[in-house]
Design a protein around this motif. Structure first.
Motif, short mmCIF file in Angstrom:
data_model
loop_
_atom_site.label_atom_id
_atom_site.label_comp_id
_atom_site.label_asym_id
_atom_site.label_seq_id
_atom_site.Cartn_x
_atom_site.Cartn_y
_atom_site.Cartn_z
N THR A 1 -35.81 -73.32 5.38
CA THR A 1 -36.64 -73.90 4.80
C THR A 1 -36.20 -75.17 4.27
O THR A 1 -36.94 -76.02 5.14
N ILE B 1 -49.82 -67.59 -1.03
CA ILE B 1 -48.67 -69.02 -0.96
C ILE B 1 -48.73 -68.52 0.91
O ILE B 1 -49.09 -69.77 1.26
N PHE B 2 -48.04 -68.02 1.38
CA PHE B 2 -48.29 -67.81 2.54
C PHE B 2 -49.36 -67.69 3.25
O PHE B 2 -50.15 -68.50 4.91
N ALA C 1 -51.26 -70.08 3.07
CA ALA C 1 -50.65 -71.97 4.01
C ALA C 1 -51.04 -71.94 5.77
O ALA C 1 -51.23 -72.20 5.96
N LEU D 1 -52.96 -74.26 7.80
CA LEU D 1 -52.15 -74.67 8.51
C LEU D 1 -53.35 -74.07 9.88
O LEU D 1 -53.16 -74.72 10.84
N PRO E 1 -48.26 -80.08 7.74
CA PRO E 1 -47.45 -78.94 7.03
C PRO E 1 -46.67 -79.81 5.71
O PRO E 1 -45.92 -79.00 5.05
N ILE F 1 -48.01 -79.56 2.74
CA ILE F 1 -48.82 -77.83 2.94
C ILE F 1 -47.09 -77.17 2.14
O ILE F 1 -47.14 -76.06 0.80
N MET F 2 -46.18 -77.63 2.52
CA MET F 2 -44.72 -77.44 1.49
C MET F 2 -45.06 -78.13 0.43
O MET F 2 -44.74 -77.23 -0.86
N SER G 1 -47.54 -79.26 -1.70
CA SER G 1 -48.58 -77.96 -2.43
C SER G 1 -48.12 -76.46 -2.55
O SER G 1 -47.75 -75.74 -3.58
N ALA G 2 -47.17 -75.29 -1.53
CA ALA G 2 -46.60 -74.27 -2.44
C ALA G 2 -46.04 -74.93 -3.15
O ALA G 2 -45.58 -73.68 -4.31
#
Length: 184
Positions: free
Chosen positions: A49, A152-153, A156, A160, A167, A170-171, A173-174
């Motif tokens: 990650t 979350i997955f 996302a 996406l 991205p 997105i990361m 925000s997650a």
């Protein structure tokens, strides 16, 4: 000794990983998590990650982070050189061959055949990381997933694919959702 071991391990990864950084992930996972036992699958997932969030090729970032985790700055240097050295030599040689023989149908056919293999390598690593994120420790218990991670997955993936969202946003925000969830 650990520097030499890191160098040789990542030299092996650099020699065997064709198709880019994502295709190298299953090889890195196998050697670092399952054979050498330097990291757990969860630690490996965290490092991947981080490697994705930082600029640069993921395999090189991963080797640098893993080397740092195992052997400090010297380990990072040894792992990074080991990972990149085969590529430098092989790409230089292949660039020469491709430039010289690019019009040959055998060259084009070979490249075409390798594409599905690379996709399978990427999918294999992605599936392993997905299972670890949703169920943990590579064991799937269908009735007991981590629902927050699954939501979350899913969100996302939706953003996406549907909106071609950035991205990085997105990361972030997650991460924010996870912080808010755990604060409550």
């Amino acid at each position: 000794m650990i520097y030499w071991q890191l160098f040789l391990t990542f030299l092996n990864i650099g020699l065997l990983s064709f198709g880019g950084g994502y295709a190298a992930l299953p090889i890195i996972e196998d050697l670092v998590v399952h054979q050498e036992h330097w990291l757990t699958l969860e630690e490996f997932s965290h490092l991947i990650t981080i490697s994705q969030m930082t600029p640069g090729p993921i395999a090189i970032n991963a080797s640098t982070f893993i080397g740092t985790q195992i052997g400090g700055v010297g380990g990072a240097v040894a792992a990074t050189i080991g990972c990149t050295l085969p590529s430098i030599i092989i790409v230089t040689f292949l660039a020469y061959l491709y430039h010289r023989y690019q019009k040959l149908s055998l060259m084009q056919d070979t490249l075409f055949i390798l594409r599905p293999v690379v996709v399978a390598l990427i999918a294999s690593s992605g599936l392993s990381i997905f299972i670890n994120a949703i169920w943990g420790n590579e064991r799937i218990i269908w009735m007991d997933p981590n629902w927050l991670m699954l939501i979350i997955f899913s969100v996302a993936m939706f953003f996406l694919n549907k909106f071609k969202a950035n991205p990085i946003l997105i990361m972030l925000s997650a991460g924010l959702v996870n912080i808010i969830y755990h604060a409550l």
